[in-house]
Design a protein around this motif. Structure first.
Motif, mmCIF file in Angstrom:
data_model
loop_
_atom_site.group_PDB
_atom_site.id
_atom_site.type_symbol
_atom_site.label_atom_id
_atom_site.label_comp_id
_atom_site.label_asym_id
_atom_site.label_seq_id
_atom_site.Cartn_x
_atom_site.Cartn_y
_atom_site.Cartn_z
ATOM 1 N N VAL A 195 0.372 -1.035 -0.098
ATOM 2 C CA VAL A 195 -0.080 0.321 -0.111
ATOM 3 C C VAL A 195 0.566 1.125 -0.004
ATOM 4 O O VAL A 195 1.627 1.560 1.431
ATOM 5 C CB VAL A 195 -0.975 -0.145 1.903
ATOM 6 N N LEU A 196 0.477 2.333 -1.851
ATOM 7 C CA LEU A 196 1.755 3.218 -1.310
ATOM 8 C C LEU A 196 0.946 4.452 -1.558
ATOM 9 O O LEU A 196 -0.585 4.687 -1.959
ATOM 10 C CB LEU A 196 2.074 3.238 -2.441
ATOM 11 N N GLY A 197 1.564 5.502 -0.376
ATOM 12 C CA GLY A 197 0.672 6.233 -0.394
ATOM 13 C C GLY A 197 1.043 7.467 -1.358
ATOM 14 O O GLY A 197 2.215 7.586 -2.116
ATOM 15 N N VAL A 198 0.326 8.548 -2.042
ATOM 16 C CA VAL A 198 0.353 9.299 -3.332
ATOM 17 C C VAL A 198 0.299 10.417 -2.735
ATOM 18 O O VAL A 198 -0.755 11.251 -2.354
ATOM 19 C CB VAL A 198 -0.366 9.269 -4.278
ATOM 20 N N ARG A 199 1.440 11.457 -2.442
ATOM 21 C CA ARG A 199 1.786 12.757 -2.596
ATOM 22 C C ARG A 199 2.103 14.070 -3.648
ATOM 23 O O ARG A 199 3.441 13.707 -3.245
ATOM 24 C CB ARG A 199 1.955 13.312 -0.701
ATOM 25 N N ALA A 200 2.144 13.898 -4.518
ATOM 26 C CA ALA A 200 2.159 14.153 -5.915
ATOM 27 C C ALA A 200 3.676 15.241 -5.873
ATOM 28 O O ALA A 200 4.839 15.993 -6.108
ATOM 29 C CB ALA A 200 1.400 14.553 -7.150
ATOM 30 N N GLY A 201 2.478 16.258 -4.571
ATOM 31 C CA GLY A 201 2.846 18.299 -4.409
ATOM 32 C C GLY A 201 3.993 17.203 -4.021
ATOM 33 O O GLY A 201 5.112 18.265 -3.803
ATOM 34 N N GLU A 202 4.121 17.214 -2.151
ATOM 35 C CA GLU A 202 5.086 17.450 -1.588
ATOM 36 C C GLU A 202 6.146 16.847 -1.518
ATOM 37 O O GLU A 202 7.111 16.333 -1.768
ATOM 38 C CB GLU A 202 4.208 16.291 -0.384
ATOM 39 N N ALA A 203 6.147 15.461 -2.688
ATOM 40 C CA ALA A 203 7.383 14.690 -2.716
ATOM 41 C C ALA A 203 8.153 15.695 -4.187
ATOM 42 O O ALA A 203 9.513 15.557 -3.410
ATOM 43 C CB ALA A 203 7.069 13.858 -4.555
ATOM 44 N N ALA A 204 7.561 16.563 -5.240
ATOM 45 C CA ALA A 204 8.310 17.599 -5.937
ATOM 46 C C ALA A 204 8.791 18.635 -4.874
ATOM 47 O O ALA A 204 9.731 19.018 -5.442
ATOM 48 C CB ALA A 204 7.176 18.588 -6.802
ATOM 49 N N ARG A 205 7.931 18.662 -3.653
ATOM 50 C CA ARG A 205 9.206 19.583 -2.870
ATOM 51 C C ARG A 205 9.850 19.300 -2.707
ATOM 52 O O ARG A 205 10.974 20.235 -1.573
ATOM 53 C CB ARG A 205 8.192 20.239 -1.886
ATOM 54 N N ARG A 206 10.096 18.092 -1.620
ATOM 55 C CA ARG A 206 11.154 17.742 -1.371
ATOM 56 C C ARG A 206 11.974 17.160 -2.323
ATOM 57 O O ARG A 206 13.593 16.261 -1.831
ATOM 58 C CB ARG A 206 10.262 16.048 -0.854
ATOM 59 N N ASP A 207 12.167 16.640 -3.253
ATOM 60 C CA ASP A 207 12.729 16.226 -3.693
ATOM 61 C C ASP A 207 12.896 17.185 -5.287
ATOM 62 O O ASP A 207 11.878 16.565 -6.791
ATOM 63 C CB ASP A 207 12.492 14.749 -4.770
ATOM 64 N N PRO A 208 12.976 18.349 -5.643
ATOM 65 C CA PRO A 208 12.475 19.112 -7.106
ATOM 66 C C PRO A 208 12.649 18.241 -8.161
ATOM 67 O O PRO A 208 12.228 18.206 -9.106
ATOM 68 C CB PRO A 208 13.238 19.940 -7.100
ATOM 69 N N PRO A 209 13.981 17.686 -8.903
ATOM 70 C CA PRO A 209 13.866 17.326 -9.796
ATOM 71 C C PRO A 209 12.973 16.260 -10.275
ATOM 72 O O PRO A 209 12.187 16.162 -11.841
ATOM 73 C CB PRO A 209 15.530 15.966 -9.701
ATOM 74 N N ILE A 210 12.659 15.279 -9.384
ATOM 75 C CA ILE A 210 11.221 14.809 -9.446
ATOM 76 C C ILE A 210 10.238 14.838 -10.337
ATOM 77 O O ILE A 210 9.473 14.976 -11.464
ATOM 78 C CB ILE A 210 11.435 13.622 -8.360
ATOM 79 N N GLY A 211 10.071 16.394 -9.932
ATOM 80 C CA GLY A 211 8.744 17.172 -10.002
ATOM 81 C C GLY A 211 9.205 17.469 -11.507
ATOM 82 O O GLY A 211 8.370 18.065 -12.620
ATOM 83 N N GLU A 212 10.186 18.404 -11.904
ATOM 84 C CA GLU A 212 10.700 18.622 -12.928
ATOM 85 C C GLU A 212 10.377 17.598 -14.488
ATOM 86 O O GLU A 212 10.228 17.792 -15.213
ATOM 87 C CB GLU A 212 12.644 19.205 -13.396
#
Length: 325
Positions: free
Chosen positions: A259-276
């Motif tokens: 079971v995996l939680g999904v927080r797209a915005g927070e993931a990008a804030r913590r790891d900007p290259p993922i968001g880019e």
């Protein structure tokens, strides 16, 4: 004078107010955007009610995504010019005639999108991308079960799941919502009221179950999803519009599932290259005409409460946009 929706006391949409406000002078490295459209998202509703993880100080303006035209740039801004059509990424502040932001919050509007499509694109499709690619790692040939497939994030998951080569089972609460999911590429359609979806998934997959479950609904949907999964399944917890769900550990153990939680915005804030990487790929797909938001309602800014209620009452198909111009 420009107008904005203001939350001065926590509660339902009807407690919000439409107010005039004075434009503030730009500071260095700031951009003023004349907003043409803003997308309605469940976090906006939860934030206004004080039920979201982010709790801005009162008063504040809801709205986490918008699109418009740059009207002014401050000193030190590079890469953008007045007149540029842009998507604006926010945590709140989008339900307004204008916004002052940093250049890092802007993304060029896809050339084939109108403002409403731009304002309803990145939140839903970004969440679906992060869920299916970064977290779920969906592979070609797998079975993807998408709950809430008539909603904005659900339809985005249908689109992206098909692009990844998955067999997509779309589950929704009405025939009209399923018809749109079919247009977006769903292979099989499940109407919740017709039969228990866990039985339908087992029938469709000949007893094997789903490899990946995309769940923005929660509640009983989550537990019943664990009863129709394949070995090694990944269950993606995207939201809880239907209530907080409980994951029974015995069902996870038996299937070797995650079971995996999904927080797209927070993931990008913590790891900007993922968001880019995410935004670059989504923009490529949008420009190529492979993905596009489905907008069932476009309402003027003064109808903000009705627009928010469309989501709360499950009457929207895909996205709802507020239109300022």
């Amino acid at each position: 004078m420009p107008k904005r929706v203001v939350c001065r006391e926590l509660g339902p949409p009807e407690r919000l107010h439409l107010e005039n406000f004075a434009s503030t002078p730009l500071q260095e490295r700031q951009v003023r955007v004349a907003i043409h459209a803003a997308g309605i998202n469940f976090p906006d509703i939860l934030m206004a009610a004080g039920e979201y993880q982010l709790k801005p100080d009162l008063p504040f303006t809801p709205g986490m995504e918008a699109a418009g035209e740059i009207s002014e740039i401050g000193d030190g801004v590079a890469g953008f010019s007045p007149g540029d059509r842009v998507i604006v990424k926010l945590r709140h502040g989008g339900y307004a005639d204008e916004a002052v932001v940093s250049p890092s919050q802007l993304t060029p509007l896809p050339s084939n999108f109108d403002y409403a499509e731009g304002a309803t694109f990145l939140a839903a499709h970004g969440t679906a991308y992060h869920a299916l690619i970064d977290r779920g790692q969906v592979r070609s040939g797998e079975v993807l079960l998408v709950h809430g497939a008539g909603g904005g994030v659900g339809l985005a998951a249908v689109e992206i799941g098909k692009m990844l080569g998955a067999t997509v089972i779309a589950a929704a609460s009405s025939e009209a919502k399923l018809a749109v999911a079919k247009e977006k590429g769903a292979d099989d359609l499940l109407l919740y009221a017709r039969e228990p979806f866990r039985d339908a998934v087992k029938r469709i997959t000949e007893g094997r179950g789903a490899d990946v479950v995309f769940d923005p609904v929660g509640g009983d949907i989550l537990e019943n999803s664990l009863r129709c999964i394949a070995w090694g399944a990944r269950v993606l917890v995207v939201g809880f519009t239907g209530g907080i769900g409980l994951a029974r550990t015995n069902l996870l153990l038996i299937k070797g599932a995650s079971v995996l939680g999904v927080r797209a915005g927070e993931a990008a804030r913590r790891d900007p290259p993922i968001g880019e990487v995410r935004i670059k790929k989504l923009m490529e797909w949008a420009e190529a005409g492979k993905i596009r938001p489905h907008i069932s309602h476009r309402l003027p800014l003064e109808n903000y409460a009705r627009a928010m209620r469309l989501l709360m009452d499950r009457k929207a198909i895909g996205r709802v946009a507020l239109m300022m111009r």
